[in-house]
Design a protein around this motif. Structure first.
Motif, short mmCIF file in Angstrom:
data_model
loop_
_atom_site.label_atom_id
_atom_site.label_comp_id
_atom_site.label_asym_id
_atom_site.label_seq_id
_atom_site.Cartn_x
_atom_site.Cartn_y
_atom_site.Cartn_z
N ALA A 114 -1.04 -2.14 8.46
CA ALA A 114 0.16 -1.32 8.60
C ALA A 114 -0.04 0.05 7.95
O ALA A 114 0.39 1.07 8.49
CB ALA A 114 1.35 -2.03 7.96
N ALA A 115 -0.71 0.07 6.80
CA ALA A 115 -0.97 1.34 6.12
C ALA A 115 -1.84 2.25 6.97
O ALA A 115 -1.63 3.48 7.00
CB ALA A 115 -1.62 1.07 4.77
N ALA A 116 -2.83 1.69 7.65
CA ALA A 116 -3.70 2.50 8.51
C ALA A 116 -2.90 3.12 9.65
O ALA A 116 -3.13 4.29 10.03
CB ALA A 116 -4.83 1.65 9.05
N GLN A 117 -1.96 2.37 10.21
CA GLN A 117 -1.14 2.92 11.29
C GLN A 117 -0.24 4.04 10.77
O GLN A 117 -0.07 5.07 11.44
CB GLN A 117 -0.29 1.79 11.89
CG GLN A 117 -1.10 0.72 12.61
CD GLN A 117 -0.26 -0.45 13.08
OE1 GLN A 117 0.95 -0.51 12.81
NE2 GLN A 117 -0.89 -1.40 13.76
N VAL A 118 0.32 3.85 9.59
CA VAL A 118 1.17 4.88 8.99
C VAL A 118 0.35 6.14 8.68
O VAL A 118 0.77 7.26 8.97
CB VAL A 118 1.85 4.35 7.71
CG1 VAL A 118 2.54 5.47 6.95
CG2 VAL A 118 2.83 3.24 8.07
N ARG A 175 0.85 -1.19 0.00
CA ARG A 175 0.00 0.00 0.00
C ARG A 175 0.89 1.24 0.00
O ARG A 175 1.96 1.25 0.61
CB ARG A 175 -0.92 0.02 1.23
CG ARG A 175 -1.94 -1.11 1.25
CD ARG A 175 -2.96 -0.98 0.13
NE ARG A 175 -3.92 -2.08 0.12
CZ ARG A 175 -3.78 -3.19 -0.59
NH1 ARG A 175 -2.69 -3.37 -1.34
NH2 ARG A 175 -4.71 -4.12 -0.57
N PHE A 176 0.39 2.28 -0.65
CA PHE A 176 1.15 3.52 -0.81
C PHE A 176 0.36 4.65 -0.16
O PHE A 176 -0.73 5.00 -0.63
CB PHE A 176 1.41 3.77 -2.29
CG PHE A 176 2.15 2.62 -2.94
CD1 PHE A 176 3.53 2.61 -2.97
CD2 PHE A 176 1.45 1.54 -3.46
CE1 PHE A 176 4.21 1.53 -3.53
CE2 PHE A 176 2.13 0.46 -4.03
CZ PHE A 176 3.51 0.46 -4.06
N VAL A 197 5.48 3.59 1.99
CA VAL A 197 5.10 2.25 1.53
C VAL A 197 4.87 1.37 2.75
O VAL A 197 5.70 1.35 3.67
CB VAL A 197 6.19 1.64 0.63
CG1 VAL A 197 5.72 0.30 0.05
CG2 VAL A 197 6.56 2.60 -0.50
N ALA A 198 3.75 0.65 2.76
CA ALA A 198 3.40 -0.20 3.90
C ALA A 198 2.99 -1.58 3.42
O ALA A 198 2.48 -1.75 2.32
CB ALA A 198 2.27 0.44 4.71
#
Length: 302
Positions: free
Chosen positions: A270-274, A167-168, A264-265
């Motif tokens: 992980a993307a939600a946390q970032v 995910r970006f 990049v996740a």
């Protein structure tokens, strides 16, 4: 569509994805298409009309219109006035290919309205000639991850799929970085050590994106050619990078010449946390979490 004269007129519908050029270590050669799509509607009209964009872009210098005119000249077509409607979620602050999307829309619209269909290879050639480089237009046309190089007037682009787990997370500050400034801050020469550093990591990043190997992405995506210099033009870069990596991103990079940045996740969680960490760091900034786009540009004539 029915025109003012009562006759039915064709409508070209062109959909172009956002793009992120360089992908960290792939300076001026790598680009990736992201699943954020601009839609352009073009139909013959009595006079040029442009809507769906800011007032300053609605005149004769509109990039879609100018690209349409360039394409018509190159293809030997007669250019007719158009009504152009732009429906684009791509931010204008720079870094996600908003201008490349307009160039491709003009080229694809010229092809479609001429009745000859959409020739993706010829469109790439024309779009590169108008834009001046392939790093955004190639992935926007082809989708996925694209590596390009230019030899004279010939552009060679190689397309690769991007792994579905990646995910970006794109974040765009409310200010622009001028491309001319981003070019001006770069050194004229680099050492052999830097060249070797960059080449090995560029190959590894391509492999990481193809396979979804987040650990390899984290190890390889460390640029020495442009980001150390361009990051100084983005006041929020250091804080956002620290926040993204601290929240679990496997890489953080400037998108194109900025000001947009991309983390990049590995996966949605992980993307939600970032994304949450980036929002806490710079609340109110434009932010989207996106997979890679696989389709590239699509064209429909109604």
């Amino acid at each position: 569509m029915i025109g003012a004269d009562g006759r039915e007129r064709p409508v070209a519908i062109v959909r172009v994805p956002a793009t992120s050029a360089n992908v960290g270590v792939g300076f001026d050669c790598l680009g990736i298409a992201l699943d954020l799509t601009a839609t352009f509607l073009m139909t013959p009209a009595e006079r040029l009309e442009v809507d769906g964009c800011e007032e300053r872009f609605r005149g004769e210098d509109n990039l879609v219109w100018q690209s349409y005119l360039e394409a018509c000249r190159a293809l030997g077509l007669e250019a007719a006035p158009l009504r152009i409607t732009i429906l684009s979620p791509i931010p204008l602050s720079g870094g996600l290919g908003s201008s490349s999307a307009c160039v491709i829309a003009g080229v694809a619209g010229a092809m479609a309205l001429a009745g000859g269909g959409f020739d993706r290879e010829r469109a790439l050639e024309l779009a590169c000639a108008i834009e001046g480089h392939p790093d955004n237009v190639a992935p926007a046309l082809l989708g996925g991850l694209v590596s390009s190089f230019v030899d004279g007037d010939v552009t060679t682009s190689t397309r690769m799929d991007v792994a579905g787990n990646l995910r970006f997370v794109a974040i765009a500050p409310p200010y622009e970085v001028r491309t001319a400034d981003a070019r001006r801050v770069l050194p004229d020469t680099v050492s052999r050590e830097t060249a070797v550093w960059q080449m090995g990591r560029c190959v590894a990043v391509v492999r990481a994106l193809e396979t979804g190997d987040a650990a390899l992405m984290a190890a390889a995506c460390h640029d020495r050619l442009h980001e150390p210099y361009r990051s100084k033009l983005i006041p929020d870069y250091d804080a956002l990078r620290e926040a993204a990596l601290g929240a679990g991103a496997c890489a953080f990079m400037i998108s194109g010449s900025g000001s947009t940045m991309v983390a990049v996740a590995d996966g949605d969680e992980a993307a939600a946390q970032v994304a949450a960490a980036l929002t806490r760091t710079c609340p109110g900034y434009w932010l989207q979490t996106l997979p890679a786009n696989t389709l590239g540009t699509t064209v429909e004539l109604q």
